[in-house]
Design an enzyme around this catalytic site. Structure first.
Site, PDB file in Angstrom:
ATOM      1  N   TYR A 157       3.223 -21.388 141.884  1.00 11.11           N
ATOM      2  CA  TYR A 157       3.861 -19.853 141.919  1.00 11.11           C
ATOM      3  C   TYR A 157       3.725 -19.049 142.909  1.00 11.11           C
ATOM      4  CZ  TYR A 157       5.336 -15.462 139.596  1.00 11.11           C
ATOM      5  OH  TYR A 157       6.218 -14.375 139.457  1.00 11.11           O
ATOM      6  N   ASP A 238      -0.444 -19.335 150.733  1.00  8.96           N
ATOM      7  CA  ASP A 238      -0.057 -18.099 149.501  1.00  8.96           C
ATOM      8  C   ASP A 238      -1.822 -17.828 149.009  1.00  8.96           C
ATOM      9  OD1 ASP A 238       0.032 -16.574 147.449  1.00  8.96           O
ATOM     10  OD2 ASP A 238       2.129 -17.614 146.930  1.00  8.96           O
ATOM     11  N   LYS A 265      -1.453  -8.302 145.458  1.00  6.10           N
ATOM     12  CA  LYS A 265      -2.297  -7.969 144.578  1.00  6.10           C
ATOM     13  C   LYS A 265      -3.164  -6.886 144.796  1.00  6.10           C
ATOM     14  CE  LYS A 265      -0.727 -11.456 141.695  1.00  6.10           C
ATOM     15  NZ  LYS A 265       0.007 -11.002 140.228  1.00  6.10           N
TER      16      LYS A 265
HETATM   17  N1  PLP Z   1       1.767 -15.802 144.882  1.00  9.17           N
HETATM   18  C1  PLP Z   1       0.995 -15.796 143.994  1.00  9.17           C
HETATM   19  C2  PLP Z   1      -0.134 -17.033 144.288  1.00  9.17           C
HETATM   20  C3  PLP Z   1       1.013 -15.148 142.783  1.00  9.17           C
HETATM   21  O1  PLP Z   1       0.066 -15.297 141.938  1.00  9.17           O
HETATM   22  C4  PLP Z   1       1.715 -14.045 142.641  1.00  9.17           C
HETATM   23  C5  PLP Z   1       1.907 -13.377 141.440  1.00  9.17           C
HETATM   24  O2  PLP Z   1       1.224 -13.382 140.529  1.00  9.17           O
HETATM   25  C6  PLP Z   1       2.762 -13.969 143.868  1.00  9.17           C
HETATM   26  C7  PLP Z   1       2.844 -14.705 144.621  1.00  9.17           C
HETATM   27  C8  PLP Z   1       3.828 -12.817 143.427  1.00  9.17           C
HETATM   28  O3  PLP Z   1       3.185 -11.624 143.701  1.00  9.17           O
HETATM   29  P1  PLP Z   1       4.060 -10.440 143.139  1.00  9.17           P
HETATM   30  O4  PLP Z   1       4.035 -10.207 141.648  1.00  9.17           O
HETATM   31  O5  PLP Z   1       3.358  -9.138 143.573  1.00  9.17           O
HETATM   32  O6  PLP Z   1       5.480 -10.420 143.666  1.00  9.17           O
END
Ligand code: PLP
Length: 425
Positions: A157, A238, A265
């Protein structure tokens, strides 16, 4: 014997009876929000809770129930609700005026702090979300390499437009994705060999978060580092969730230097935040002094609330020492919960690392989402409603993310509620 489905039916009836104000709020919200919802992950049947207030590690709902918050806003709420240091930093920013429409004195200070924590981010840029950070990192990778393909992993994700839960999503951006299996290095190497000349990047979470807190095995992540280098592709970590697992993120724990990293976050102190950055030669593509540079826009990229809150959060609240302590507490809690499941012979386990964990309805090893039981949701729903009844709030999918104001007493109370759940099965 009570099955998870029987238990769930009883818990749901009790939930409906004790949350009339949340039900009314949901009904009213349906007038102009599809399904009463503007953030898919928050919806659950029969209707979601409507919160009215948060303080420290506590949340209050519209019916006046109080919960210990073990979700911590899906990791963004690491500092707790209204941390006084962060609150003061936001007040200071407000006093100097919002929306200045130019550079300010804060953005470079936050960039310095982030880069000091994650040195592989030699140069970085801010966005408003983790999703945007990943979109920009992919744009950087395709522009830098002149290639189009991106290797991602099932269960990954990377934001609402980059989700690979079932392998993909109809709302994903139309990159040329190749989807591999998480923690399967041989499989990833084969895919990379098959697409070598066209591969721009490998985008991977060092631990799959939304996929169920499945840690990437060190050999898998190191293998991706070597294989991307050999293929001339970029390795993008990520670390939107995993950067909180150590002062320098999971990359520091493993001693792996990715080409690009994305963050989000909690780093903005609880304000909207994202960042992407890495090798200076790649990020130099965005240097506006260079002819033919890549554009990167965003009205709120350097907004003073996020910049000020982020500076306070990184320098005074989630210090390296605080990160180490919180993650050690998380490791201890997870081990305690797993010991409790094992002692009862329950087909349950909590996966994860440090302050992040997820319940799964199996005691068998989990290396990728393919190892997760497909019929586990009734049990996780029963767990969710059971915890609400006992005054604890987690994500319905079984996700738990610890925040700084949680006390040992809170965690003891949570472990006791988990024990009661295991006993009730
Ligand atoms: N990448 C990861 C690993 C995440 O857990 C999340 C959100 O939960 C995101 C990207 C996306 O972040 P945002 O919700 O700030 O767009």
């Amino acid at each position: 014997m009570t099955t998870p489905t029987d238990r769930l039916a009883a818990l749901r009836s009790a939930y409906i009876a004790s949350h009339p104000a949340s039900a009314r709020q949901h009904e009213a919200a349906c007038a102009h929000l599809p399904g009463g919802n503007t953030r898919s992950v928050l919806f659950h049947e029969p209707f979601p809770l409507a919160f009215t207030r948060g303080e420290g590690a506590r949340l209050w709902d519209a019916d006046g129930h109080v919960y210990t918050d073990l979700l911590g806003e899906f990791t963004a709420g690491l500092h707790g609700h209204s941390n006084p240091v962060i609150r003061a930093a936001i007040d200071t920013a407000l006093d100097a005026g919002l929306n200045l429409g130019g550079h300010n004195l804060l953005e470079s200070r936050l960039a310095d702090l982030v880069s000091a924590r994650v040195p592989s981010m030699q140069l970085l840029r801010f966005t408003n979300s983790g999703t945007e950070a990943n979109l920009m990192a992919l744009a950087a990778a395709t522009a830098y390499t002149g290639r189009r393909k991106i290797l991602v992993f099932k269960g990954g994700y990377h934001g609402g437009l980059l989700t690979f839960a079932g392998g993909g999503s109809p709302v994903n951006v139309p990159h040329d994705f190749v989807v591999g299996r998480y923690n399967d290095l041989a499989g990833a190497q084969a895919l990379m060999a098959a697409h070598a000349a066209e591969l721009a990047a490998v985008l991977v979470e060092p631990m799959q978060g939304a996929g169920g807190c499945i840690p990437g095995e060190p050999a898998f992540l190191r293998g991706l580092r070597e294989a991307t280098r050999a293929a001339g592709a970029l390795l993008i970590f990520d670390e939107v969730m995993t950067s909180r697992l150590a002062p320098g993120g999971r990359q520091a724990l493993l001693g792996i230097t990715p080409d690009l990293t994305t963050l989000g976050k909690y780093i903005g102190g609880g304000m909207s935040f994202g960042a992407f950055g890495g090798r200076a030669d790649v990020m130099a593509l965005f240097d506006p002094r260079r002819p033919g540079h890549l554009p990167h826009a965003g009205t709120f990229n350097n907004n003073v609330l996020t910049m000020s809150a982020g500076i306070a959060a990184l320098s005074q609240v989630y210090t390296p020492a605080a990160a180490t302590v919180l993650n050690a507490r998380g490791d201890a809690l997870r081990e305690r919960l797993n010991a409790l499941c094992r002692a009862q012979g329950a087909p349950l386990q909590f996966t994860g690392l440090g302050s992040l964990m997820n319940l799964h309805a199996t005691a068998a090893p989990i290396r990728s989402v393919d190892d997760l039981p497909t019929d586990g949701q009734p049990l996780r729903d029963a767990f969710f409603f059971h915890l609400l009844e006992h005054g604890f709030y987690i994500a319905r999918r079984g996700f738990i993310s610890l925040s700084l104001p949680l006390t040992d007493g809170d965690l003891d109370g949570f472990a006791a509620a988990v024990e009661r759940f295991v006993d009730s099965l």
